[in-house]
Design a protein around this motif. Structure first.
Motif, PDB file in Angstrom:
ATOM      1  N   ARG A   1       1.270  -3.948  -0.242  1.00 60.15           N
ATOM      2  CA  ARG A   1       0.685  -4.872  -1.202  1.00 60.15           C
ATOM      3  C   ARG A   1      -0.736  -4.441  -1.574  1.00 60.15           C
ATOM      4  NH1 ARG A   1       3.271  -9.946  -1.557  1.00 60.15           N
ATOM      5  NH2 ARG A   1       1.259 -10.971  -1.939  1.00 60.15           N
ATOM      6  N   ASN A   2      -1.247  -5.036  -2.643  1.00 55.88           N
ATOM      7  CA  ASN A   2      -2.543  -4.657  -3.219  1.00 55.88           C
ATOM      8  C   ASN A   2      -3.676  -4.549  -2.202  1.00 55.88           C
ATOM      9  OD1 ASN A   2      -2.833  -4.059  -5.982  1.00 55.88           O
ATOM     10  ND2 ASN A   2      -2.355  -6.146  -6.559  1.00 55.88           N
ATOM     11  N   VAL A   3      -3.971  -5.663  -1.562  1.00 51.17           N
ATOM     12  CA  VAL A   3      -5.138  -5.706  -0.677  1.00 51.17           C
ATOM     13  C   VAL A   3      -4.930  -4.815   0.536  1.00 51.17           C
ATOM     14  CG1 VAL A   3      -6.602  -7.206   0.736  1.00 51.17           C
ATOM     15  CG2 VAL A   3      -5.803  -8.008  -1.499  1.00 51.17           C
ATOM     16  N   VAL A   4      -3.693  -4.739   1.024  1.00 50.27           N
ATOM     17  CA  VAL A   4      -3.389  -3.848   2.144  1.00 50.27           C
ATOM     18  C   VAL A   4      -3.654  -2.400   1.731  1.00 50.27           C
ATOM     19  CG1 VAL A   4      -1.597  -3.039   3.724  1.00 50.27           C
ATOM     20  CG2 VAL A   4      -1.703  -5.460   3.080  1.00 50.27           C
ATOM     21  N   TYR A   5      -3.252  -2.048   0.520  1.00 51.70           N
ATOM     22  CA  TYR A   5      -3.489  -0.685   0.025  1.00 51.70           C
ATOM     23  C   TYR A   5      -4.988  -0.401  -0.112  1.00 51.70           C
ATOM     24  CZ  TYR A   5      -3.538   3.341  -3.121  1.00 51.70           C
ATOM     25  OH  TYR A   5      -3.786   4.563  -3.690  1.00 51.70           O
ATOM     26  N   LEU A   6      -5.733  -1.338  -0.683  1.00 50.23           N
ATOM     27  CA  LEU A   6      -7.174  -1.144  -0.817  1.00 50.23           C
ATOM     28  C   LEU A   6      -7.836  -0.989   0.549  1.00 50.23           C
ATOM     29  CD1 LEU A   6      -7.908  -3.733  -3.660  1.00 50.23           C
ATOM     30  CD2 LEU A   6      -7.905  -1.240  -3.864  1.00 50.23           C
ATOM     31  N   ASP A   7      -7.341  -1.723   1.537  1.00 50.26           N
ATOM     32  CA  ASP A   7      -7.858  -1.579   2.899  1.00 50.26           C
ATOM     33  C   ASP A   7      -7.443  -0.237   3.489  1.00 50.26           C
ATOM     34  OD1 ASP A   7      -9.188  -2.613   5.257  1.00 50.26           O
ATOM     35  OD2 ASP A   7      -7.190  -2.879   6.134  1.00 50.26           O
ATOM     36  N   HIS A   8      -6.222   0.180   3.213  1.00 49.73           N
ATOM     37  CA  HIS A   8      -5.694   1.439   3.725  1.00 49.73           C
ATOM     38  C   HIS A   8      -6.543   2.626   3.278  1.00 49.73           C
ATOM     39  CE1 HIS A   8      -2.731   4.440   4.933  1.00 49.73           C
ATOM     40  NE2 HIS A   8      -2.739   4.930   3.702  1.00 49.73           N
ATOM     41  N   ILE A   9      -7.055   2.581   2.047  1.00 47.21           N
ATOM     42  CA  ILE A   9      -7.851   3.708   1.548  1.00 47.21           C
ATOM     43  C   ILE A   9      -9.353   3.489   1.765  1.00 47.21           C
ATOM     44  CG2 ILE A   9      -6.106   4.393  -0.123  1.00 47.21           C
ATOM     45  CD1 ILE A   9      -7.773   3.092  -2.312  1.00 47.21           C
ATOM     46  N   GLY A  10      -9.719   2.428   2.451  1.00 42.33           N
ATOM     47  CA  GLY A  10     -11.120   2.232   2.850  1.00 42.33           C
ATOM     48  C   GLY A  10     -11.998   1.538   1.838  1.00 42.33           C
ATOM     49  N   LEU A  11     -11.403   0.874   0.856  1.00 48.48           N
ATOM     50  CA  LEU A  11     -12.204   0.182  -0.154  1.00 48.48           C
ATOM     51  C   LEU A  11     -12.518  -1.266   0.215  1.00 48.48           C
ATOM     52  CD1 LEU A  11     -11.092   1.181  -3.776  1.00 48.48           C
ATOM     53  CD2 LEU A  11     -13.426   0.932  -2.934  1.00 48.48           C
ATOM     54  N   ALA A  12     -11.794  -1.809   1.156  1.00 42.31           N
ATOM     55  CA  ALA A  12     -11.991  -3.221   1.518  1.00 42.31           C
ATOM     56  C   ALA A  12     -13.203  -3.358   2.430  1.00 42.31           C
ATOM     57  CB  ALA A  12     -10.745  -3.774   2.198  1.00 42.31           C
ATOM     58  N   ASN A  13     -14.323  -3.722   1.830  1.00 35.31           N
ATOM     59  CA  ASN A  13     -15.548  -3.925   2.603  1.00 35.31           C
ATOM     60  C   ASN A  13     -16.436  -4.940   1.889  1.00 35.31           C
ATOM     61  OD1 ASN A  13     -17.207  -2.507   0.603  1.00 35.31           O
ATOM     62  ND2 ASN A  13     -16.305  -0.616   1.412  1.00 35.31           N
ATOM     63  N   GLU A  14     -17.622  -5.141   2.405  1.00 34.93           N
ATOM     64  CA  GLU A  14     -18.496  -6.205   1.889  1.00 34.93           C
ATOM     65  C   GLU A  14     -19.025  -5.929   0.488  1.00 34.93           C
ATOM     66  OE1 GLU A  14     -20.989  -3.100   3.782  1.00 34.93           O
ATOM     67  OE2 GLU A  14     -19.179  -4.192   4.393  1.00 34.93           O
TER      68      GLU A  14
END
Length: 445
Positions: A236-249
């Motif tokens: 899913r979207n947010v999981v993918y963004l986290d997977h590539i290291g974009l999910a941060n503050e």
């Protein structure tokens, strides 16, 4: 040195105690110097705010100024049809002048309705002209060119080369970031996962860390969008963004309507900021974001109007009211109360852009970003023994904004715009959209 003294106001501070006080505000240059009663400082401008309410300027964390010209041109469509049939072809038709006047048209509306800061996503080309409009108008903004290096049903004009998209973004950042002592800041703006390669997104991740600037993108707005991401990436979207290291503050995600529990947890744990856009989500039939659940997860949620062709206005009063009332049928009458929503529109927006020490509340030492409201009219009366925040969220309208101050400068004084020539902008906006509509039939795919 310039100064403004606001006298005899009701002041909704949104400080740590969310105090509501009666008194005066003394502004010197771009900052609030003092708040108190019976202040007698000499000032270049004295505003008698007797019977008026002063609030922190609204902070809208998802706006498309480049789309303001498209108001009314893409009604009654769901997201992907809205993009493919109308918005992308219209964006592909833009030129330098149309971008400038589209931005000015939106900014004028924002100033008139008490918004002092926006997080703005432009289109692929001519973003420099939007920055010029932002600079001239005096509004505070985080803005960036949209980035799109993937997609089969996208106009040729919007299909970017990955390296060129990245370089153009860095060039704009180096020109505009921290302009006017930080009033303008740059944000990298990949459109959404569907339109961006992994190479682009990972480079954006690294550039954001290097320059310490925000990333502003869309995520999980529409159920079909999520199916496309899952089909390509297996997650899913947010999981993918986290997977590539974009999910941060530093990440600001617009919409987040369709999240599962894992994604909510990621957003909260990584400090990702969510921009809730209820008006847009309803009009595009995208759904209702589970904001009470996000807040229960301790996620940071703020508000934005999105763009004029999917709302069709940029009015924070409308967004606050919708954000409050759409949750109540499911979660009960106390869900999303007025104070919660007003917090999202002010100090919550400041936290989203990492500026809570500078804007979002009325406190000595902070930037002077304020709006003055006149709540003396039929639609907000009686006023006796009513929480003023409740009056603002549930009853007030943008027409109640009398003055808007950004960085200590009056951008609107007693309903008169000071940095924008309204007559010219309205005239040129009609010319510009007429020109773009004639180009539509020649847009190549």
């Amino acid at each position: 040195m310039s100064s403004i003294l606001i006298k005899n106001a009701e002041i909704i501070t949104m400080n740590i105690n969310e105090e509501i006080i009666a008194g005066d505000i003394y502004i010197v240059d771009d900052r609030i110097r003092e708040i108190g009663q019976n202040l007698s400082h000499a000032a270049d401008k004295v505003i008698d705010a007797t019977g008026r309410t002063v609030i922190p300027g609204f902070i809208q964390t998802h706006i498309h100024l480049c789309q303001t010209l498209f108001r009314g041109q893409a009604d009654d469509l769901e997201l992907m049809d809205w993009l493919k049939q109308r918005i992308w072809p219209l964006e592909a038709s833009h030129d330098e002048e149309s971008i400038y006047y589209s931005a000015m048209l939106g900014i004028g509306e924002l100033i008139q309705s008490g918004t002092t800061t926006v997080v703005d996503m432009e289109t692929v080309h001519y973003t420099d002209f939007a920055f010029q409009a932002i600079a001239e108008s005096g509004i505070r903004a985080l803005a960036g060119k949209v980035m799109m290096d993937k997609g089969k049903e996208v106009p040729v004009r919007l299909r970017e080369n990955t390296k060129e998209s990245l370089q153009e973004s860095v060039d704009l950042l180096e020109k505009w970031h921290r302009y006017d002592d930080g009033r303008i800041q740059y944000a990298f703006c990949p459109r959404f996962v569907v339109s961006c390669t992994k190479e682009l997104l990972t480079n954006v991740r690294d550039l954001s860390a290097t320059y310490k600037v925000c990333v502003h993108t869309h995520a999980s707005e529409n159920a079909n969008e999520i199916l496309l991401v899952e089909k390509e990436h297996g997650m899913r979207n947010v999981v993918y963004l986290d997977h590539i290291g974009l999910a941060n503050e530093r990440l600001i995600l617009a919409h987040c309507v369709w999240l599962d529990e894992e994604e909510k947890r990621i957003i909260a744990e990584r400090g990702v900021k969510v921009s809730h856009c209820p008006g847009s989500n309803l009009k595009l039939a995208s759904g209702v974001a589970e904001v009470p659940s996000l807040l229960d997860h301790q996620a940071h949620v703020s508000l934005g109007a999105d763009g004029a062709p999917c709302n069709n206005n940029l009015d924070m009063f409308n967004e606050m009211r919708l954000a409050a009332i759409i949750q109540k049928p499911v979660h009960g009458p106390t869900a999303m109360n007025a104070r919660t929503v007003f917090r999202m529109a002010t100090i919550g927006g400041a936290r989203a852009v990492g500026m809570e020490k500078e804007i979002g509340s009325i406190e000595a030492g902070k930037k002077a970003d304020l709006a003055i409201l006149n709540l003396n009219d039929f639609h907000v009366y009686p006023s006796y023994d009513i929480d003023p925040i409740s009056r603002i969220v549930y009853s007030a309208t943008r027409a109640d904004v009398e003055s808007t101050i950004v960085n200590g400068k009056l951008l609107m004084d007693n309903r008169q715009l000071k940095t924008i020539d309204k007559a010219i902008i309205l005239k040129e906006s009609n010319f510009a959209i007429k020109r773009l509509m004639k180009k539509l039939e020649n847009v190549a795919f």
